[in-house]
Design an enzyme around this catalytic site. Structure first.
Site, short mmCIF file in Angstrom:
data_model
loop_
_atom_site.label_atom_id
_atom_site.label_comp_id
_atom_site.label_asym_id
_atom_site.label_seq_id
_atom_site.Cartn_x
_atom_site.Cartn_y
_atom_site.Cartn_z
CB SER A 1 -6.64 -1.48 2.46
OG SER A 1 -6.77 -0.13 2.10
CE LYS B 1 -2.93 -0.05 0.03
NZ LYS B 1 -3.76 1.13 0.38
CD GLN C 1 -2.70 4.00 -1.69
OE1 GLN C 1 -3.66 3.27 -1.42
NE2 GLN C 1 -1.63 4.07 -0.93
#
Length: 484
Positions: A312, A337, A341
């Site tokens: 991420s 990733k 979000q």
């Protein structure tokens, strides 16, 4: 964040909590049809869209369960079930509903400390996977590793539970124990690892200076991206620069990610405005490029260390340094990733964490489920693949057991020759155990009991912490020897 992104999600909850009629449609026990006529005697039929019918279906299902299900069901249970069902239909492990308890737990993970074992977990193909244990955490010390699959917590199966339900089971008060049963690649049987919970400080930045070929090389490890990470990074970078560093290593190995704003601020220290730090893509508005305000590059070279636990936000930083400034990535391919979000408050202390964006590299690449390939691929030695012994009974001569094999691998990596390493406890293995016990002032029995196993694990941790044994770090230091 645009409110339109959230409206569809909220409207279902609003409809479910409504006990009136919807668009003139009334549902009765015998499902009567009502025909309205106008003054001229023609049938009046209000315009009904497919969305209206869908909402009516939800309302009817809700009322049917409330009024006719064999057992009484609380309204809150039905509403939360409906929200969870909508999110589950997305088949996105990162889009989840968090009730009040889960939301509080998620927010605490961004605070200065929390109580637990210190490991980031995610869901992958329906499995609960450890992304990475935090540095110096109980999880790391107990031997948990990236990509370990959790199958049981304290003997209870976690199949079918979401990440936050599993996390709540794992977390607990300092000093208490939790038993995790995990499946690890390359190990034939599940491992049972007991972890003692502790207070996990969110100290995310660690720095040092290495002397390499008469050069001062700065080193900064980022273990996650929390609220204070960018501030701590900036402070420690300034201290290293005051010492006259001639190169910098940024280490995001085992870093599971965190706040996007934090990584943007750190990347902004190194990336000029020639290229974006990253690109954000949403459904309606296309791509937005995020640029740094920095006008010039650093006067020293930079490298970044990654492994399969880098995920991420770590990947955002690695990709930005690689593509925007040409700094090399050293180590292993990252986790992969590529989504972002956002947390949406539903008004009752519950939240939805929803995937709203894709993030793309400066050159527009999407690394989701692919990861970032390093420029210089370096795998760690077997030393870093070892895991704790599971001692139910003492290991001794003539035993043939998988735990004996692990013990032999540990002895070998400690420089003690166990002879064979196939799981058969030979006399040569016994001699190696006796030598280890003698060197560490333990009773010299030749048997591996709990105390001997614990001492072996401690020695392995010491070797793993020694920078000289870290192949990836050593390669990064070697890079600067040849860099003008």
């Amino acid at each position: 964040m645009r409110k339109s992104h959230v409206v569809i999600l909220l409207i279902c909850t609003m409809v479910l909590t409504s006990f009136g009629t919807y668009l003139g449609i009334q549902f009765t026990a015998n499902d009567e049809k009502l025909d309205d006529t106008n003054q001229e005697g023609t049938i009046f039929q209000p315009s009904t869209t497919s969305e209206d019918l869908d909402m009516a279906k939800i309302q009817k299902t809700y009322q049917l369960i409330k009024e006719s299900y064999v057992e009484e069901v609380e309204s809150k249970t039905l509403i939360e079930g409906a929200v969870e069902g909508m999110l589950a239909s997305l088949n996105d492990p990162y889009s989840v509903y968090m009730n009040e308890e889960k939301a509080a737990q998620f927010n605490s993970s961004l605070d200065s400390s929390f109580q637990g074992i210190g490991a980031e977990v995610t869901e992958m193909d329906g499995k609960i996977i450890i992304v990475a244990p935090f540095k110096n955490s109980p999880a790391e010390k107990a031997g948990l590793k990236p990509y370990d699959e959790i199958i049981r917590v304290d003997g209870e199966e976690v199949t079918g539970l979401d990440v936050y339900e599993v996390t709540l089971k794992i977390r607990g008060e300092k000093g208490t124990k939790v038993e995790l049963e995990i499946v690890r690649e390359g190990v034939s049987k599940p491992l049972t690892i007991e972890v003692v919970r502790d207070t996990i400080p969110i100290e995310t930045v660690f720095s040092n200076v290495f002397e390499s070929d008469d050069k001062k090389i700065g080193y900064i490890e980022i273990t996650s991206f929390s609220r204070e990470t960018s501030k701590d990074f900036t402070q420690q970078l300034a201290e290293l620069e005051e010492q006259g560093i001639e190169g910098l290593i940024i280490d995001v190995r085992g870093n599971p990610g965190g706040l996007l704003t934090s990584v943007e601020e750190i990347a902004g220290e190194f990336i000029s405005s020639k290229k974006p730090i990253l690109q954000i893509e949403n459904r309606d508005q296309g791509r937005e490029k995020i640029f740094s305000k920095t006008k010039k590059e650093k006067p020293y070279p930079v490298v970044i260390l990654t492994d399969k636990g880098s995920a991420s936000a770590s990947e955002i930083l690695a990709a930005a340094l690689k593509e925007a400034e040409g700094y090399p990535v050293i180590g292993e391919r990252t986790f992969g990733k590529g989504t972002v979000q956002q947390q949406v408050d539903l008004g009752d202390k519950s939240n939805i964490k929803l995937t709203m964006y894709k993030w793309l590299t400066p050159d527009g690449n999407w690394i989701h489920q692919k990861g970032i390939e390093p420029d210089i691929h370096v795998s760690q030695s077997e030393l870093y693949q070892l895991h704790p012994l599971q001692i139910d009974e003492s290991l001794h001569v003539d035993m043939n057991h998988e735990q004996v094999k692990y013990a032999q691998m540990i002895l070998k990596n400690l420089g003690l020759e166990p002879g064979r390493v196939d799981g058969y406890f030979s006399e040569t293995t016994e001699a190696a155990v006796k030598l280890f016990q003698e060197e560490n002032k333990l009773p010299v029995t030749g048997r591996i009991d709990g105390k001997t196993a614990e001492a072996m694990e401690e020695k392995i941790r010491e070797k793993q912490a020694d920078a000289k044994n870290d192949r990836q770090l050593q390669m990064a230091l070697k890079y600067f020897e040849y860099k003008d």
